[in-house]
Design a protein around this motif. Structure first.
Motif, PDB file in Angstrom:
ATOM      1  N   GLN A 104      18.528  22.366  -1.368  1.00  0.00           N
ATOM      2  CA  GLN A 104      17.571  22.595  -0.257  1.00  0.00           C
ATOM      3  C   GLN A 104      16.651  23.769  -0.560  1.00  0.00           C
ATOM      4  O   GLN A 104      15.531  23.839  -0.058  1.00  0.00           O
ATOM      5  CB  GLN A 104      18.316  22.972   1.020  1.00  0.00           C
ATOM      6  N   LEU A 105      17.156  24.706  -1.347  1.00  0.00           N
ATOM      7  CA  LEU A 105      16.356  25.894  -1.661  1.00  0.00           C
ATOM      8  C   LEU A 105      15.325  25.622  -2.751  1.00  0.00           C
ATOM      9  O   LEU A 105      14.467  26.452  -3.031  1.00  0.00           O
ATOM     10  CB  LEU A 105      17.266  27.042  -2.128  1.00  0.00           C
ATOM     11  N   PHE A 106      15.456  24.439  -3.378  1.00  0.00           N
ATOM     12  CA  PHE A 106      14.554  24.131  -4.498  1.00  0.00           C
ATOM     13  C   PHE A 106      13.788  22.832  -4.270  1.00  0.00           C
ATOM     14  O   PHE A 106      13.228  22.289  -5.211  1.00  0.00           O
ATOM     15  CB  PHE A 106      15.362  24.010  -5.799  1.00  0.00           C
ATOM     16  N   ASN A 107      13.816  22.305  -3.011  1.00  0.00           N
ATOM     17  CA  ASN A 107      13.096  21.046  -2.800  1.00  0.00           C
ATOM     18  C   ASN A 107      11.586  21.305  -2.737  1.00  0.00           C
ATOM     19  O   ASN A 107      11.131  22.451  -2.777  1.00  0.00           O
ATOM     20  CB  ASN A 107      13.612  20.297  -1.569  1.00  0.00           C
ATOM     21  N   HIS A 108      10.836  20.221  -2.620  1.00  0.00           N
ATOM     22  CA  HIS A 108       9.379  20.318  -2.710  1.00  0.00           C
ATOM     23  C   HIS A 108       8.813  21.304  -1.695  1.00  0.00           C
ATOM     24  O   HIS A 108       8.003  22.174  -2.028  1.00  0.00           O
ATOM     25  CB  HIS A 108       8.782  18.921  -2.511  1.00  0.00           C
ATOM     26  N   LYS A 109       9.314  21.195  -0.442  1.00  0.00           N
ATOM     27  CA  LYS A 109       8.786  22.056   0.624  1.00  0.00           C
ATOM     28  C   LYS A 109       9.084  23.538   0.314  1.00  0.00           C
ATOM     29  O   LYS A 109       8.210  24.404   0.451  1.00  0.00           O
ATOM     30  CB  LYS A 109       9.460  21.654   1.951  1.00  0.00           C
ATOM     31  N   ALA A 110      10.298  23.784  -0.141  1.00  0.00           N
ATOM     32  CA  ALA A 110      10.676  25.170  -0.447  1.00  0.00           C
ATOM     33  C   ALA A 110       9.831  25.710  -1.600  1.00  0.00           C
ATOM     34  O   ALA A 110       9.388  26.864  -1.582  1.00  0.00           O
ATOM     35  CB  ALA A 110      12.158  25.240  -0.796  1.00  0.00           C
ATOM     36  N   LEU A 111       9.586  24.855  -2.604  1.00  0.00           N
ATOM     37  CA  LEU A 111       8.817  25.323  -3.763  1.00  0.00           C
ATOM     38  C   LEU A 111       7.384  25.669  -3.392  1.00  0.00           C
ATOM     39  O   LEU A 111       6.805  26.616  -3.923  1.00  0.00           O
ATOM     40  CB  LEU A 111       8.818  24.258  -4.862  1.00  0.00           C
ATOM     41  N   GLU A 112       6.833  24.868  -2.451  1.00  0.00           N
ATOM     42  CA  GLU A 112       5.446  25.130  -2.038  1.00  0.00           C
ATOM     43  C   GLU A 112       5.273  26.548  -1.511  1.00  0.00           C
ATOM     44  O   GLU A 112       4.210  27.150  -1.651  1.00  0.00           O
ATOM     45  CB  GLU A 112       4.998  24.115  -0.973  1.00  0.00           C
ATOM     46  N   THR A 113       6.336  27.107  -0.917  1.00  0.00           N
ATOM     47  CA  THR A 113       6.222  28.460  -0.362  1.00  0.00           C
ATOM     48  C   THR A 113       6.084  29.515  -1.477  1.00  0.00           C
ATOM     49  O   THR A 113       5.704  30.643  -1.201  1.00  0.00           O
ATOM     50  CB  THR A 113       7.446  28.833   0.519  1.00  0.00           C
TER      51      THR A 113
END
Ligand code: HEM
Length: 440
Positions: A104-113
């Motif tokens: 969860q810490l490395f999914n697409h949404k997290a990476l965008e941040t």
């Protein structure tokens, strides 16, 4: 079960050990055996244990995907002492649950941040390369960049605002990491302490810093990892210790260095131009760099039961090691395997990136792949958009070493020349895409 014996010999204990030969020159070690046995799977004694070397795509896939539950994690007790209970040493269901939470810490949404931050740090570190009076020692430069990114992303430490703190952590993680390559003896005599005990001291200091930051930080990755349902209260800190390990900036710097070398010089003008104008071509260049120059030599497992690999018998307890550079040069899959051909990824090897193991493979592959790609693409995108470059001096040794990460044995120096491709250029601009001026 097949009775086929794996080519080679695991020799006698101690006297038959081939660790020195392997670590001295792993490419020669593997290639000479592949040639003499006519097999990309063979055995030898490594670290005094019978070890199967896997150098084919088929073998790597069988080991890491189809038989992931048979070939389990193989790590030394010193590694466990240095890193604690982290995902790398977990097995079966426990590992699956941990990965699910961590992902969860490395999914697409997290990476965008992280995108803006990565952009900002890459720009600040790379914008003055052409102003350097001396040619740039690229591996060291990329390692500084990657270290800054890792500390910023995982611990919210701004290297500009907190230069001394950032330096302190970098030194501690280097000392911690050196424990991995030192003898696992925790010895202290008066003022002298062994590398391993220094590493354990560095670990404690790093964990204290991480604990403090876990308490004080309320945003970014470090605040989100607090919400991960870990089995132990110490797991978040231990995983942060793993993520800021000195090995990660080294691995990123390894790939950035190999990219810069592959695209250096006037004979690569067209490759740089294509990479600048076509994002998927740039992706293929990166894939080709990962194929030819994977950061790590490979990964180790142990057979938890009697089994087979590519039809050969593998007894329980045997160590099995996939060798990334050899798997990546398997001629069954990669035609002209030693040639740098980004075009292969839109032709013959289109869609076959899952046959690489630069970031491992299967359900225990690297959980940082998305983040790695974000960092790598931002950095190399900046380079191709703003510079032409060449080796300076033009003749330097390209002899590579493979440990601890893949990189030239000698510090390779590059001269960068500004070339603002998005604005105007003049006939004197080296490698200018409009004027096709060759750099000397
Ligand atoms: C260029 C940078 C990197 C490279 C080349 C790389 C490479 C790899 C490789 C080859 C493996 C598999 C090892 C094996 O199968 O034995 C792996 C696993 C792993 N990587 Fe990375 N890695 C990189 C960056 C990162 C980053 C930034 C993170 C941060 C989160 C990370 C976290 C992990 C973890 C936790 C595992 C173990 C996964 C598991 O055991 O299930 N890596 N990495």
């Amino acid at each position: 079960m097949s009775q086929n014996k794996i080519p080679g010999s695991s020799g006698y204990a101690l006297i038959g050990d081939k660790s020195y030969d392997f670590y001295k020159d792993p490419v020669h070690f593997c290639n000479s055996r592949i040639d003499s046995f006519g097999s990309r799977i063979f055995q030898a004694r490594l670290l005094n244990k019978p070890t199967v070397f896997v150098c084919s795509v088929k073998g790597m896939k069988e080991m890491l995907c189809e038989k992931v539950n048979i070939f389990g994690a193989s790590y030394t007790s010193s590694m466990c002492k240095l890193f604690g209970d982290v995902i790398c040493f977990a097995h079966g269901e426990e590992a699956q649950l941990l990965r699910l939470s961590l992902m969860q810490l490395f999914n697409h949404k997290a990476l965008e941040t992280h995108r803006d931050y990565v952009n900002r740090v890459c720009t600040r570190n790379l914008k003055d390369l052409a102003q350097c009076r001396e040619p740039v020692v690229i591996y060291e430069m990329f390692k500084r960049l990657a270290t800054e990114l890792v500390l910023g992303i995982f611990l919210n430490i701004d290297a500009e605002e907190s230069a001394a703190f950032s330096k302190q952590i970098t030194e501690l993680s280097t000392q911690h990491w050196h424990g991995l390559i030192s003898t696992p003896l925790n010895v202290k005599v008066s003022a002298w302490s062994s590398g391993f005990s220094q590493a354990l001291e560095a670990k404690e200091k790093l964990l204290n810093i991480i604990d403090e930051r876990l308490k004080s930080e309320n945003e970014g990755f470090i605040s989100k990892i607090k919400d991960v349902p870990f089995p132990e209260s110490t797991s978040a800190a231990q995983h942060l210790l793993l993520f800021i390990s000195a090995l990660i900036p080294k691995a990123l710097a390894s790939l950035l260095t190999s990219f810069t070398i592959e695209l250096a010089g006037s004979n690569k003008v067209q490759v740089r131009k294509r990479a600048r104008e076509n994002e998927s071509y740039l992706d293929h260049v990166l894939l080709e760099v990962e194929r030819l120059w994977p950061s790590f030599i490979g990964g180790r497992r142990v057979a938890k039961q009697d089994t087979t690999l590519c039809g050969y018998t593998v007894p329980k307890g045997t160590q099995v090691m996939f060798i990334a550079f050899a798997v990546h040069r398997d001629p069954e899959i990669f035609a002209e395997p030693d040639e740098f051909q980004p075009e292969r990824w839109s032709g013959r090897n289109a869609g076959q990136e899952t046959l690489l193991c630069c970031f491992g493979n299967g359900s225990r592959n690297c959980i940082g792949i998305g983040l790695n790609n974000l960092i790598l693409k931002t950095a190399v995108g900046y380079l191709v958009n703003n510079y032409s470059w060449e080796m300076d001096p033009p003749t330097q040794s390209l002899h590579y070493k493979w440990l601890p990460v893949t990189r030239p044995c000698e510090d390779l120096k590059i001269k960068f020349t500004s070339c603002s491709y998005k604005n105007q250029c003049s006939p004197s601009t080296p490698d200018c895409p409009v004027h096709h001026q060759r750099s000397v």
